[in-house]
Design a protein around this motif. Structure first.
Motif, PDB file in Angstrom:
ATOM      1  N   ILE A 249       0.778  -1.270  -0.220  1.00 47.08           N
ATOM      2  CA  ILE A 249      -0.133   0.023  -0.016  1.00 47.08           C
ATOM      3  C   ILE A 249       0.930   1.230   0.005  1.00 47.08           C
ATOM      4  CG2 ILE A 249      -1.680   1.372   1.385  1.00 47.08           C
ATOM      5  CD1 ILE A 249      -2.815  -1.437   2.475  1.00 47.08           C
ATOM      6  N   THR A 250       1.965   1.297   0.688  1.00 41.52           N
ATOM      7  CA  THR A 250       2.651   2.398   1.009  1.00 41.52           C
ATOM      8  C   THR A 250       4.072   2.362   0.283  1.00 41.52           C
ATOM      9  OG1 THR A 250       1.841   2.640   3.291  1.00 41.52           O
ATOM     10  CG2 THR A 250       3.904   4.050   2.762  1.00 41.52           C
ATOM     11  N   TYR A 251       4.552   3.457  -0.613  1.00 40.68           N
ATOM     12  CA  TYR A 251       5.716   3.333  -1.114  1.00 40.68           C
ATOM     13  C   TYR A 251       6.260   4.761  -0.860  1.00 40.68           C
ATOM     14  CZ  TYR A 251       4.409  -0.560  -4.229  1.00 40.68           C
ATOM     15  OH  TYR A 251       4.137  -1.852  -4.879  1.00 40.68           O
ATOM     16  N   SER A 252       7.566   4.776  -0.649  1.00 42.74           N
ATOM     17  CA  SER A 252       8.730   5.653  -0.508  1.00 42.74           C
ATOM     18  C   SER A 252       9.598   5.693  -1.538  1.00 42.74           C
ATOM     19  CB  SER A 252       9.195   6.046   0.908  1.00 42.74           C
ATOM     20  OG  SER A 252       8.331   6.134   1.816  1.00 42.74           O
ATOM     21  N   PHE A 253       9.594   6.656  -2.354  1.00 43.73           N
ATOM     22  CA  PHE A 253      10.466   6.865  -3.515  1.00 43.73           C
ATOM     23  C   PHE A 253      11.052   8.068  -4.015  1.00 43.73           C
ATOM     24  CE2 PHE A 253       5.932   6.852  -4.821  1.00 43.73           C
ATOM     25  CZ  PHE A 253       6.113   7.874  -5.861  1.00 43.73           C
ATOM     26  N   GLY A 254      12.204   8.063  -5.007  1.00 40.45           N
ATOM     27  CA  GLY A 254      12.771   9.346  -5.643  1.00 40.45           C
ATOM     28  C   GLY A 254      12.164   9.564  -6.921  1.00 40.45           C
ATOM     29  N   LYS A 255      12.597  10.418  -7.780  1.00 37.69           N
ATOM     30  CA  LYS A 255      12.478  10.378  -9.137  1.00 37.69           C
ATOM     31  C   LYS A 255      13.223   9.604  -9.909  1.00 37.69           C
ATOM     32  CE  LYS A 255      11.501  15.496  -8.699  1.00 37.69           C
ATOM     33  NZ  LYS A 255      11.969  16.853  -9.168  1.00 37.69           N
ATOM     34  N   GLY A 256      12.465   9.047 -11.121  1.00 43.40           N
ATOM     35  CA  GLY A 256      12.947   7.773 -11.854  1.00 43.40           C
ATOM     36  C   GLY A 256      12.987   6.483 -11.282  1.00 43.40           C
ATOM     37  N   GLU A 257      12.249   6.482 -10.003  1.00 50.76           N
ATOM     38  CA  GLU A 257      12.269   4.885  -9.463  1.00 50.76           C
ATOM     39  C   GLU A 257      10.797   4.199  -9.664  1.00 50.76           C
ATOM     40  OE1 GLU A 257      13.248   5.062  -5.389  1.00 50.76           O
ATOM     41  OE2 GLU A 257      14.773   6.387  -5.687  1.00 50.76           O
ATOM     42  N   MET A 258       9.743   4.948 -10.424  1.00 49.60           N
ATOM     43  CA  MET A 258       8.504   4.367 -10.439  1.00 49.60           C
ATOM     44  C   MET A 258       8.103   4.579 -11.842  1.00 49.60           C
ATOM     45  SD  MET A 258       7.871   3.154  -7.425  1.00 49.60           S
ATOM     46  CE  MET A 258       6.038   2.971  -7.110  1.00 49.60           C
ATOM     47  N   ASP A 259       6.959   3.863 -12.200  1.00 47.68           N
ATOM     48  CA  ASP A 259       6.161   4.159 -13.400  1.00 47.68           C
ATOM     49  C   ASP A 259       5.904   5.538 -13.771  1.00 47.68           C
ATOM     50  OD1 ASP A 259       4.237   2.532 -15.662  1.00 47.68           O
ATOM     51  OD2 ASP A 259       3.606   4.757 -14.880  1.00 47.68           O
ATOM     52  N   PRO A 260       6.466   6.110 -14.928  1.00 46.88           N
ATOM     53  CA  PRO A 260       6.499   7.486 -15.118  1.00 46.88           C
ATOM     54  C   PRO A 260       5.005   8.158 -14.906  1.00 46.88           C
ATOM     55  CG  PRO A 260       7.444   6.464 -16.867  1.00 46.88           C
ATOM     56  CD  PRO A 260       6.843   5.363 -16.179  1.00 46.88           C
ATOM     57  N   GLU A 261       3.869   7.537 -15.139  1.00 45.19           N
ATOM     58  CA  GLU A 261       2.742   8.470 -15.312  1.00 45.19           C
ATOM     59  C   GLU A 261       2.415   8.119 -13.599  1.00 45.19           C
ATOM     60  OE1 GLU A 261       3.116   5.905 -17.278  1.00 45.19           O
ATOM     61  OE2 GLU A 261       2.932   6.847 -19.196  1.00 45.19           O
ATOM     62  N   PHE A 262       2.562   7.082 -12.922  1.00 44.41           N
ATOM     63  CA  PHE A 262       2.330   7.050 -11.298  1.00 44.41           C
ATOM     64  C   PHE A 262       3.375   8.029 -10.718  1.00 44.41           C
ATOM     65  CE2 PHE A 262       3.232   5.828  -7.123  1.00 44.41           C
ATOM     66  CZ  PHE A 262       2.156   5.099  -6.844  1.00 44.41           C
ATOM     67  N   GLU A 263       4.463   8.157 -11.259  1.00 43.84           N
ATOM     68  CA  GLU A 263       5.392   9.189 -10.535  1.00 43.84           C
ATOM     69  C   GLU A 263       5.098  10.515 -10.825  1.00 43.84           C
ATOM     70  OE1 GLU A 263      10.119  10.097 -11.403  1.00 43.84           O
ATOM     71  OE2 GLU A 263       9.874   8.216 -10.557  1.00 43.84           O
ATOM     72  N   LYS A 264       4.751  10.916 -11.968  1.00 44.17           N
ATOM     73  CA  LYS A 264       4.286  12.301 -12.172  1.00 44.17           C
ATOM     74  C   LYS A 264       3.300  12.560 -11.398  1.00 44.17           C
ATOM     75  CE  LYS A 264       3.249  15.500 -16.314  1.00 44.17           C
ATOM     76  NZ  LYS A 264       2.077  15.942 -15.456  1.00 44.17           N
ATOM     77  N   ALA A 265       2.417  12.043 -11.346  1.00 48.12           N
ATOM     78  CA  ALA A 265       0.921  12.192 -10.475  1.00 48.12           C
ATOM     79  C   ALA A 265       1.379  12.474  -9.116  1.00 48.12           C
ATOM     80  CB  ALA A 265      -0.165  11.247 -10.794  1.00 48.12           C
ATOM     81  N   ALA A 266       2.161  11.439  -8.414  1.00 47.77           N
ATOM     82  CA  ALA A 266       2.644  11.424  -7.226  1.00 47.77           C
ATOM     83  C   ALA A 266       3.342  12.864  -6.608  1.00 47.77           C
ATOM     84  CB  ALA A 266       3.299   9.962  -6.824  1.00 47.77           C
ATOM     85  N   PHE A 267       4.367  13.138  -7.399  1.00 45.18           N
ATOM     86  CA  PHE A 267       4.918  14.268  -7.243  1.00 45.18           C
ATOM     87  C   PHE A 267       4.316  15.527  -7.421  1.00 45.18           C
ATOM     88  CE2 PHE A 267       8.527  11.566  -7.410  1.00 45.18           C
ATOM     89  CZ  PHE A 267       9.500  12.084  -6.340  1.00 45.18           C
ATOM     90  N   GLU A 268       3.245  15.646  -8.037  1.00 43.18           N
ATOM     91  CA  GLU A 268       2.436  17.038  -8.025  1.00 43.18           C
ATOM     92  C   GLU A 268       1.446  16.897  -6.860  1.00 43.18           C
ATOM     93  OE1 GLU A 268       0.297  16.287 -11.733  1.00 43.18           O
ATOM     94  OE2 GLU A 268       2.081  17.140 -13.052  1.00 43.18           O
ATOM     95  N   LEU A 269       1.292  16.075  -6.201  1.00 43.46           N
ATOM     96  CA  LEU A 269       0.512  16.039  -4.864  1.00 43.46           C
ATOM     97  C   LEU A 269       0.909  16.669  -3.970  1.00 43.46           C
ATOM     98  CD1 LEU A 269      -1.178  12.433  -4.980  1.00 43.46           C
ATOM     99  CD2 LEU A 269      -2.141  14.389  -5.784  1.00 43.46           C
TER     100      LEU A 269
END
Length: 359
Positions: A249-269
Motif C-alpha cells: 500500500i505504501t511506497y517511498s521513492f525518488g524521481k526515476g524509480e517508479m512508472d512515469p505516469e504514477f510518479e508524475k501524478a504522485a510528485f504533483e500532490l
C-alpha cells in the motif's frame, strides 16, 4: 567498497564468454577476439594450477578456492546443504556461484593492475593491516581446509593485498567527484495507493491486457473507489486493504524509480491530497500523498546519487583500462574446479576478516 561495478548478467553461459563479460567486454564473437579492439586468448601456455591471466596478473586454483569455498559456506550457513540441489535457468547453483566468483576475482585482479598503472600503493599502515588480516585468517584454517584449498600464508597475503589495492584505486579515482545534489533532485516522497489491474496473467506468466469493454468497467470501478476515498467518510488504508490488487500500500521513492505516469501524478500532490484516477501499465491507481518531503530519506538519496556518479566516473576509466589488456582463461582447469563437500571445511570469514581491518 565498490567492487561490484562490472558484475553483469551474461548473455551466454559459455565459460569463455563469462570470463570476457566479467572483464567488461561488451561483445565477444569468437574465442580469438573481443569487441573494442581487445584480445581474449584461451588455454595456451598456462602453469599447471593457473586458472586465468589478465595482463601481467595471474590467478591460481588455490586463490579461486579461497573465494569459492568461503562463498559456498556462506550459502550453506543460510540455506543449508540442500541449496546445491537448486537449479536456475538450466544451471545449477554451483555453476552460478562459480561464475560469480570468477567475475569477482577477475574484477579485483584488473583493479589491482589499474592501481599499479596509476602508482597507487599501500602505505606502511595498510601493509601492516594486510599482514594482520592474513595471519588471522590463515590461523582460522584447519589442516584439512589448507590441504583441500591448497593455500599457504603467502596466498592469503596476495589476495588481501589485491583486495586492498582494488579498494584504494577506486577511492583514488573518485576522490574529486563530489557533485552538489539539490533537495529537489534527491527528494523522497511517501504515498499510499490503490491499484485496480487492467490485465490478467496467462499460464505462462505473460500479461494479457483486458478488452476495451472490460478496461472501461475497471475504470468506472476505480472512479467509484476514488469517490469513497475523497468523501471523508472512509479511511484510505481500509479502502486499499479492501480493493487494491497490489499487496503493498505504501511506497517511498525518488524521481526515476517508479512508472512515469504514477510518479508524475504522485510528485504533483500536496500532503494529504488524493489524485485523480491515474493509468499506468499496471492498471488504474488512486494515490494519496503522505509526505512530500522526507528529510532523512532525501539525505540518504543524495548520498546514493553521489555514489552512482562516482561509479560512473570510475566505470569509464575502468572500461578504458580493460580494453588495453589481454585475457587468458584456462577453460580446462576452470571446468575441473568444484565445490568442496567435506564436513571439516567450514571456513567462511575471509571477507569479514578483511572488513575488520579495512572498514
Amino acid at each position: 567498497m565498490k567492487l561490484n561495478y562490472i558484475r553483469k548478467k551474461y548473455g551466454s553461459r559459455l565459460l569463455a564468454l563469462a570470463f570476457a563479460a566479467a572483464l567488461g567486454l561488451a561483445g565477444v564473437t569468437s574465442c580469438g577476439g573481443g569487441g573494442n579492439g581487445t584480445r581474449v586468448v584461451f588455454t595456451t601456455g598456462f602453469d599447471k594450477d593457473e586458472v586465468f591471466r589478465i595482463g601481467s596478473a595471474s590467478c591460481s586454483a588455490s586463490e579461486v578456492m579461497v573465494y569459492l569455498t568461503n562463498t559456498q559456506n556462506q550459502y550453506e550457513s543460510v540455506y543449508g546443504m540442500e541449496v546445491w540441489n537448486v537449479a536456475l535457468d538450466g544451471l545449477t547453483l554451483e555453476e552460478n556461484v562459480k561464475e560469480t566468483v570468477l567475475a569477482k576475482i577477475a574484477q579485483i585482479k584488473t583493479m589491482y593492475l589499474l592501481a599499479q598503472s596509476k602508482d597507487v600503493t599501500l602505505d606502511k599502515q595498510e601493509q601492516e593491516q594486510v599482514r594482520l588480516a592474513s595471519e588471522e585468517y590463515f590461523r582460522s584454517l584447519n589442516d584439512r581446509e589448507k590441504e583441500l584449498m591448497g593455500v599457504d600464508l603467502k596466498t592469503i597475503q596476495q589476495l588481501y593485498t589485491e583486495y586492498a589495492m582494488a579498494d584504494k584505486v577506486y577511492r583514488y579515482i573518485i576522490q574529486d567527484v563530489n557533485p552538489e545534489i539539490s533537495d529537489d533532485e534527491a527528494r523522497i516522497i511517501t504515498v499510499q495507493h490503490i491499484l485496480i489491474r487492467t490485465y490478467t496473467t496467462s499460464d505462462g506468466g505473460e500479461k494479457v491486457p483486458f478488452t476495451d469493454n472490460l478496461k472501461q468497467a475497471v475504470y468506472e470501478k476505480a472512479m467509484e473507489i476514488r469517490e469513497l476515498a475523497v468523501n471523508g467518510e472512509n479511511d484510505f488504508v481500509d479502502l486499499a486493504s479492501r480493493y487494491s490488487e497490489d499487496s503493498t500500500i505504501t511506497y517511498s521513492f525518488g524521481k526515476g524509480e517508479m512508472d512515469p505516469e504514477f510518479e508524475k501524478a504522485a510528485f504533483e500532490l500536496e500532503t494529504g491530497e488524493i489524485s485523480q484516477v491515474v493509468e499506468s501499465e499496471s492498471g488504474y491507481h488512486i494515490i494519496k500523498c503522505i509526505s512530500t518531503f522526507d528529510r532523512e530519506q532525501t539525505d540518504i538519496s543524495k548520498q546514493e546519487i553521489v555514489e552512482e556518479r562516482r561509479r560512473e566516473v570510475f566505470g569509464q576509466e575502468y572500461d578504458e583500462f580493460v580494453d588495453t589488456l589481454v585475457r587468458n582463461l584456462n577453460t580446462k582447469l576452470w571446468e575441473e574446479i568444484t565445490l568442496i563437500h567435506d564436513s571439516e571445511v567450514t571456513t567462511s570469514e575471509f571477507f569479514e576478516i578483511y572488513a575488520k581491518y579495512f572498514s
